[in-house]
Design a protein around this motif. Sequence first.
Motif, PDB file in Angstrom:
ATOM      1  N   PRO A   1       0.820  -1.229   0.000  1.00  0.00           N
ATOM      2  CA  PRO A   1       0.000   0.000   0.000  1.00  0.00           C
ATOM      3  C   PRO A   1       0.848   1.270   0.000  1.00  0.00           C
ATOM      4  CG  PRO A   1      -0.083  -1.085   2.135  1.00  0.00           C
ATOM      5  CD  PRO A   1       0.588  -2.034   1.192  1.00  0.00           C
ATOM      6  N   MET A   2       2.047   1.219   0.641  1.00  0.00           N
ATOM      7  CA  MET A   2       2.910   2.399   0.616  1.00  0.00           C
ATOM      8  C   MET A   2       3.324   2.740  -0.822  1.00  0.00           C
ATOM      9  SD  MET A   2       5.297   1.547   3.941  1.00  0.00           S
ATOM     10  CE  MET A   2       6.490   2.822   3.557  1.00  0.00           C
ATOM     11  N   ARG A   3       3.681   1.713  -1.564  1.00  0.00           N
ATOM     12  CA  ARG A   3       4.094   1.936  -2.968  1.00  0.00           C
ATOM     13  C   ARG A   3       2.946   2.501  -3.783  1.00  0.00           C
ATOM     14  NH1 ARG A   3       4.213  -1.146  -7.705  1.00  0.00           N
ATOM     15  NH2 ARG A   3       6.085  -0.854  -8.981  1.00  0.00           N
ATOM     16  N   MET A   4       1.752   1.939  -3.575  1.00  0.00           N
ATOM     17  CA  MET A   4       0.601   2.409  -4.335  1.00  0.00           C
ATOM     18  C   MET A   4       0.254   3.845  -3.971  1.00  0.00           C
ATOM     19  SD  MET A   4      -1.772  -1.001  -4.213  1.00  0.00           S
ATOM     20  CE  MET A   4      -3.104  -0.159  -5.062  1.00  0.00           C
ATOM     21  N   MET A   5       0.350   4.199  -2.687  1.00  0.00           N
ATOM     22  CA  MET A   5       0.019   5.555  -2.266  1.00  0.00           C
ATOM     23  C   MET A   5       1.007   6.569  -2.859  1.00  0.00           C
ATOM     24  SD  MET A   5      -1.063   5.068   1.715  1.00  0.00           S
ATOM     25  CE  MET A   5      -1.285   6.828   1.878  1.00  0.00           C
ATOM     26  N   ILE A   6       2.305   6.238  -2.849  1.00  0.00           N
ATOM     27  CA  ILE A   6       3.302   7.157  -3.408  1.00  0.00           C
ATOM     28  C   ILE A   6       3.085   7.344  -4.906  1.00  0.00           C
ATOM     29  CG2 ILE A   6       5.779   7.447  -3.861  1.00  0.00           C
ATOM     30  CD1 ILE A   6       6.299   6.078  -1.197  1.00  0.00           C
ATOM     31  N   GLN A   7       2.850   6.189  -5.606  1.00  0.00           N
ATOM     32  CA  GLN A   7       2.615   6.297  -7.052  1.00  0.00           C
ATOM     33  C   GLN A   7       1.372   7.136  -7.348  1.00  0.00           C
ATOM     34  OE1 GLN A   7       2.420   2.217  -8.247  1.00  0.00           O
ATOM     35  NE2 GLN A   7       4.643   2.081  -8.629  1.00  0.00           N
ATOM     36  N   ASN A   8       0.341   6.921  -6.561  1.00  0.00           N
ATOM     37  CA  ASN A   8      -0.898   7.667  -6.762  1.00  0.00           C
ATOM     38  C   ASN A   8      -0.696   9.152  -6.454  1.00  0.00           C
ATOM     39  OD1 ASN A   8      -3.736   7.866  -7.328  1.00  0.00           O
ATOM     40  ND2 ASN A   8      -4.086   8.058  -5.127  1.00  0.00           N
ATOM     41  N   TYR A   9       0.098   9.460  -5.419  1.00  0.00           N
ATOM     42  CA  TYR A   9       0.357  10.854  -5.057  1.00  0.00           C
ATOM     43  C   TYR A   9       1.159  11.550  -6.162  1.00  0.00           C
ATOM     44  CZ  TYR A   9       2.011  14.952  -2.520  1.00  0.00           C
ATOM     45  OH  TYR A   9       2.316  16.230  -2.149  1.00  0.00           O
ATOM     46  N   VAL A  10       2.170  10.847  -6.682  1.00  0.00           N
ATOM     47  CA  VAL A  10       2.994  11.432  -7.747  1.00  0.00           C
ATOM     48  C   VAL A  10       2.159  11.673  -9.001  1.00  0.00           C
ATOM     49  CG1 VAL A  10       4.954  11.012  -9.284  1.00  0.00           C
ATOM     50  CG2 VAL A  10       5.145  10.500  -6.851  1.00  0.00           C
ATOM     51  N   ARG A  11       1.300  10.674  -9.294  1.00  0.00           N
ATOM     52  CA  ARG A  11       0.492  10.813 -10.513  1.00  0.00           C
ATOM     53  C   ARG A  11      -0.491  11.973 -10.410  1.00  0.00           C
ATOM     54  NH1 ARG A  11      -4.275   8.506 -11.702  1.00  0.00           N
ATOM     55  NH2 ARG A  11      -4.121   7.159  -9.859  1.00  0.00           N
ATOM     56  N   LYS A  12      -1.048  12.219  -9.226  1.00  0.00           N
ATOM     57  CA  LYS A  12      -2.055  13.255  -9.067  1.00  0.00           C
ATOM     58  C   LYS A  12      -1.489  14.564  -8.483  1.00  0.00           C
ATOM     59  CE  LYS A  12      -5.921  10.080  -8.369  1.00  0.00           C
ATOM     60  NZ  LYS A  12      -7.039   9.696  -7.477  1.00  0.00           N
TER      61      LYS A  12
END
Length: 472
Positions: A268-279
């Motif tokens: 979930p940490m990886r997904m949250m960072i990727q999602n934050y960077v994308r948005k």
Amino acid sequence: MFLVILLTSVSILIITIYNFRQQNHKYAEDLLKSKEKEVIAAIDYELDRYPDLATDQNVYDVFENVILGISDIHKIDINVFDTRGNLMLTTEPGTIPSRVLPQKVLDSLSRNLEYLEIPIELAKGKTYLTTYQYINNFKNEPVAIINLPYKADNHLFEEDMNVLLQRFGWIMLFILIAGGFLSWLMANQITRKIKVISSKIKQTDVVIHNKPIIYKHNDELKGLVDAYNEMLEKLNQQSNMMAITEREEAWREMAKQVAHEIKNPLTPMRMMIQNYVRKYDPNDSNSVEKLNDLSDTLVTQIDTMSAIAEAFSDFARMPLRKDEKIEVVDTIRTSLEIFPENIITFKPLVDELPLYFDKIYLIRIVTNLTKNAIQAIPNDRKPEVTVMLQKVKDWVIIRISDNGIGIPPQLGEKIYEPKFTTTTGGTGLGLAMVKKIIEDYNGEIRYHSEENRGTEFTIKLPYLNESSFVQV
């Protein structure tokens, strides 16, 4: 050995008595035959002196005046019967056994012209041995029947036999006592060695390193000891290989578990960072707030991983035991203060209970089981956890019960496995660590559970007071 000596003694005793009686009977028989020859020779001499031919008609006249003299000379009683078996003359005082010969005696004499022995028991210790023989004239015609009764007195024989048996009995008694004592010594020596070997075999364990038996005697047990030592060497080799294999397997499982537990928050940490960077939008007025939310979430997940790593570290590296005199009641009460008071009920059945134990270990046992009990209670149910303490003989008993969902019967002993857990946030190490601590003190842990009604864990720890602690 004792039985062989006993049977041999009884056999010799029976043979001795039988042989003694046979010899006495043979002696009496030989003596009677010898006297018979002497008496018949004397009678033949008188028949030769008689001027006329002796017949069954005048034989009475021949013997009437000489029979007493022959009896006195040869010291034996003489009975003279005619050829039909009727008594004519006798030198026996008193009543004679029979005045007419039995028909079987006459039949026997008529068949073989030889004497017939008929031993008769007269009284206790006395036997009546008798002979019958035809008296013939010089024409070899039977003219009379002579009977020589030999009344043997067995008192001397019985006395000699009793003396012999007494001596034999004392010797046999001594042999039995000495033989029994030697048998006991030999058996005790053999059984003592067997007991030593047996105790060593009972102490054999697959896990620990077993020591071979040192046996210097070269006897029948030497082969057994050599076989045991050879088996022990193979067993030690196999147990060492098994221990290495188990350790490697345990570390593999532990590594898998650690990797699994750490990977869970990383995803979930990886997904949250990727999602934050994308948005991410620098012109967004809420960017600072979103960054703070992301930071808080990452810190929480990092703390979770740190807790997981610490739990595995505690299990792999348990602190050394530091046994000291502690007050069990106070220690348990203190360890329960971290939990809500309206949930936990502590019921000590003793006011004070001093015990030599590691205080940290005891706190870990109580807190782990209490935490598990609270976690097992569903949210729609009012939590009720009871901790009871009592002392029964040489055991300290701790019972921790709850009103949770219970443990399914199919799980059994799996709950004590290091990687096993029934909660989403658990590491599965709590019960494993508790079991390890309890077994380190030679204690016991068991549970009784009813599904959807609750579970009760019972811990039995040996009561170690000051004296027993020194012995340990």
